[in-house]
Design a protein around this motif. Structure first.
Motif, mmCIF file in Angstrom:
data_model
loop_
_atom_site.group_PDB
_atom_site.id
_atom_site.type_symbol
_atom_site.label_atom_id
_atom_site.label_comp_id
_atom_site.label_asym_id
_atom_site.label_seq_id
_atom_site.Cartn_x
_atom_site.Cartn_y
_atom_site.Cartn_z
ATOM 1 N N GLU A 193 -33.660 22.056 112.706
ATOM 2 C CA GLU A 193 -34.790 21.930 111.790
ATOM 3 C C GLU A 193 -36.027 21.374 112.481
ATOM 4 O O GLU A 193 -37.156 21.791 112.178
ATOM 5 C CB GLU A 193 -34.404 21.025 110.609
ATOM 6 N N ARG A 197 -39.582 23.186 112.282
ATOM 7 C CA ARG A 197 -40.749 22.507 111.718
ATOM 8 C C ARG A 197 -41.919 22.563 112.703
ATOM 9 O O ARG A 197 -43.080 22.713 112.299
ATOM 10 C CB ARG A 197 -40.395 21.058 111.391
ATOM 11 N N SER A 200 -43.496 25.904 112.373
ATOM 12 C CA SER A 200 -44.323 25.957 111.166
ATOM 13 C C SER A 200 -45.682 25.327 111.407
ATOM 14 O O SER A 200 -46.716 25.867 110.985
ATOM 15 C CB SER A 200 -43.609 25.236 110.016
ATOM 16 N N ASN A 201 -45.697 24.194 112.077
ATOM 17 C CA ASN A 201 -46.962 23.519 112.371
ATOM 18 C C ASN A 201 -47.817 24.339 113.341
ATOM 19 O O ASN A 201 -49.042 24.382 113.220
ATOM 20 C CB ASN A 201 -46.696 22.130 112.935
ATOM 21 N N ASN A 204 -49.319 27.135 111.363
ATOM 22 C CA ASN A 204 -50.396 26.606 110.521
ATOM 23 C C ASN A 204 -51.670 26.407 111.344
ATOM 24 O O ASN A 204 -52.776 26.669 110.861
ATOM 25 C CB ASN A 204 -49.968 25.299 109.871
ATOM 26 N N LYS A 230 -38.443 28.286 103.346
ATOM 27 C CA LYS A 230 -39.146 27.011 103.189
ATOM 28 C C LYS A 230 -40.010 26.723 104.411
ATOM 29 O O LYS A 230 -41.149 26.255 104.298
ATOM 30 C CB LYS A 230 -38.135 25.888 102.975
ATOM 31 N N ASN A 231 -39.471 27.007 105.602
ATOM 32 C CA ASN A 231 -40.251 26.808 106.830
ATOM 33 C C ASN A 231 -41.454 27.749 106.884
ATOM 34 O O ASN A 231 -42.547 27.357 107.318
ATOM 35 C CB ASN A 231 -39.374 27.019 108.065
ATOM 36 N N LYS A 233 -43.026 28.954 104.339
ATOM 37 C CA LYS A 233 -43.999 28.457 103.364
ATOM 38 C C LYS A 233 -44.784 27.290 103.952
ATOM 39 O O LYS A 233 -45.996 27.166 103.730
ATOM 40 C CB LYS A 233 -43.278 28.021 102.086
ATOM 41 N N HIS A 234 -44.106 26.445 104.717
ATOM 42 C CA HIS A 234 -44.795 25.330 105.367
ATOM 43 C C HIS A 234 -45.803 25.852 106.392
ATOM 44 O O HIS A 234 -46.882 25.282 106.566
ATOM 45 C CB HIS A 234 -43.769 24.408 106.042
ATOM 46 N N ARG A 237 -48.978 26.842 104.586
ATOM 47 C CA ARG A 237 -49.529 25.849 103.652
ATOM 48 C C ARG A 237 -51.055 25.788 103.682
ATOM 49 O O ARG A 237 -51.695 25.591 102.641
ATOM 50 C CB ARG A 237 -48.936 24.469 103.921
#
Length: 368
Positions: A193, A197, A200-201, A204, A230-231, A233-234, A237
């Motif tokens: 995870e 994560r 994801s960042n 973004n 979920k990742n 979607k992050h 964001r």
């Protein structure tokens, strides 16, 4: 809450000095500690303190990265034996020691960072190698994205972010963020995870430069699992907060939906700095079927130059039933914090549902 720089407390420095003396008997722990605490230590902010600790090590441990390599490994081993866990932020200075002593030795530096990043992330250190050896570092990071160790894989994603907080800027990455797509493709569905994560960042970050690139990356990846969605979607964001209709459609938000009988009321239209702005939202679902809605509010903060800076805050996501009535009570604190300064004058509060701002009302912030 204490400033983050206080992680380097007197007790912490004493403990570090003691451990250093255990692996190098030539070092007097009191002298080592004294050197770290030399003025203007008390005035130093976090990054300056990290830099000072690295410099003190290099004062006692002279030589190139080849000479320092076994000492750094011994230091990490001793710290672990003394109960220090891996991925430990306060020891990030170890990676600064690598850059300060090894920037002219790429191969050795990469070998050492591959080890030290497990103990304390090398995401900031690797940026110096991007500056000096861009193509070689890019190749190395792509290789690391398939590494067996999760923290090394995370470094491949985190250290290559276009807009890494606290990291030095790398113009070539911001100019061409697509160069790291091979890394993100390798890692977006990683088993760990913390790696996902980071991806994801990273995505973004890219969405602030090339939003369509992130839209296309995510578009074909939904549906594998709930955790992976979920990742994703992050990763989206930032675009969701900006009301990007394509990003919103991925999550079945109808951007054409409008509430009925909308009311958006402030308890007070004048509040003092230090107080909270209280407001109430009421509306009715006009549809005879369920609707999925995303509710946010935006504050346009008055800045020192008289212009406005906006920030969007999420109120929630929910599915509302046919003709359902919705009431939301919310307060937003204007308590003084170190990361934001408030200015007295006219501010604005807006309500956003499914990416569309439906109403915007002014309020006044007064000196406390």
């Amino acid at each position: 809450m204490e400033p983050l720089k206080e992680i380097y407390s007197m007790a912490w420095i004493q403990n570090l000095s003691s451990i250093v003396s255990q692996i190098d008997e030539k070092i007097n722990p009191r002298e080592f500690q004294k050197k770290i605490l030399e003025s203007p230590w008390e005035d130093y902010e976090l990054k300056e303190r990290i830099n000072r600790i690295a410099d003190v090590f290099l004062l006692f441990w002279e030589g190139s990265i080849v000479t320092l390599e076994p000492k750094l490994y011994a230091l990490i081993q001793c710290l672990r034996q003394n109960g220090v866990n891996d991925f430990n932020f306060p020891y990030i200075f170890i990676n600064d020691i690598v850059t300060k002593s090894g920037l002219n030795d790429f191969e050795t530096s990469m070998r050492v960072l591959e080890q030290t990043t497990v103990f304390s992330s090398a995401e900031f250190a690797i940026r110096h190698y991007y500056q000096n050896y861009f193509d070689k570092t890019l190749k190395q990071m792509i290789e690391w994205s398939t590494h067996k160790e999760a923290f090394v894989r995370r470094l491949a994603s985190e250290g290559s972010r276009p807009i890494l907080p606290w990291g030095i800027g790398i113009p070539n990455i911001k100019k061409s963020p697509e160069i790291h797509l091979p890394i993100l493709e390798n890692l977006w569905d990683d088993e760990n995870e913390i790696v996902r994560r980071s991806v994801s960042n990273h995505l973004n970050d890219i969405s602030k430069i090339q939003p369509d690139l992130v839209i296309q990356f995510c578009k074909r990846k939904f549906g594998r699992s709930e955790s992976l969605d979920k990742n994703l979607k992050h990763a989206l964001r930032g675009l969701l907060k900006k009301g990007n209709h394509t990003a919103l459609s991925f999550f079945e938000y109808d951007t054409k939906w409008k509430p009925r009988e909308l009311q958006f009321n402030l308890k007070k239209k004048k509040i003092k700095i230090g107080d909270s702005l209280e407001f109430e939202i009421y509306f009715v679902n006009p549809s005879r079927r369920e609707n999925k809605i995303r509710i946010e509010y935006r504050i346009d903060f008055l800045l020192a130059n008289g212009k406005y800076g906006s920030k969007v805050f999420q109120l929630g996501e929910k599915t509302i039933g046919p003709t359902e009535e919705v009431t939301i009570l919310k307060s937003h604190s204007f308590r003084l914090i170190t990361t934001r300064k408030f200015y007295a004058g006219k501010h604005k509060l807006g309500l956003i549902i499914n990416g569309n701002e439906l109403v915007n009302v002014p309020f006044h912030l007064l000196e406390g």
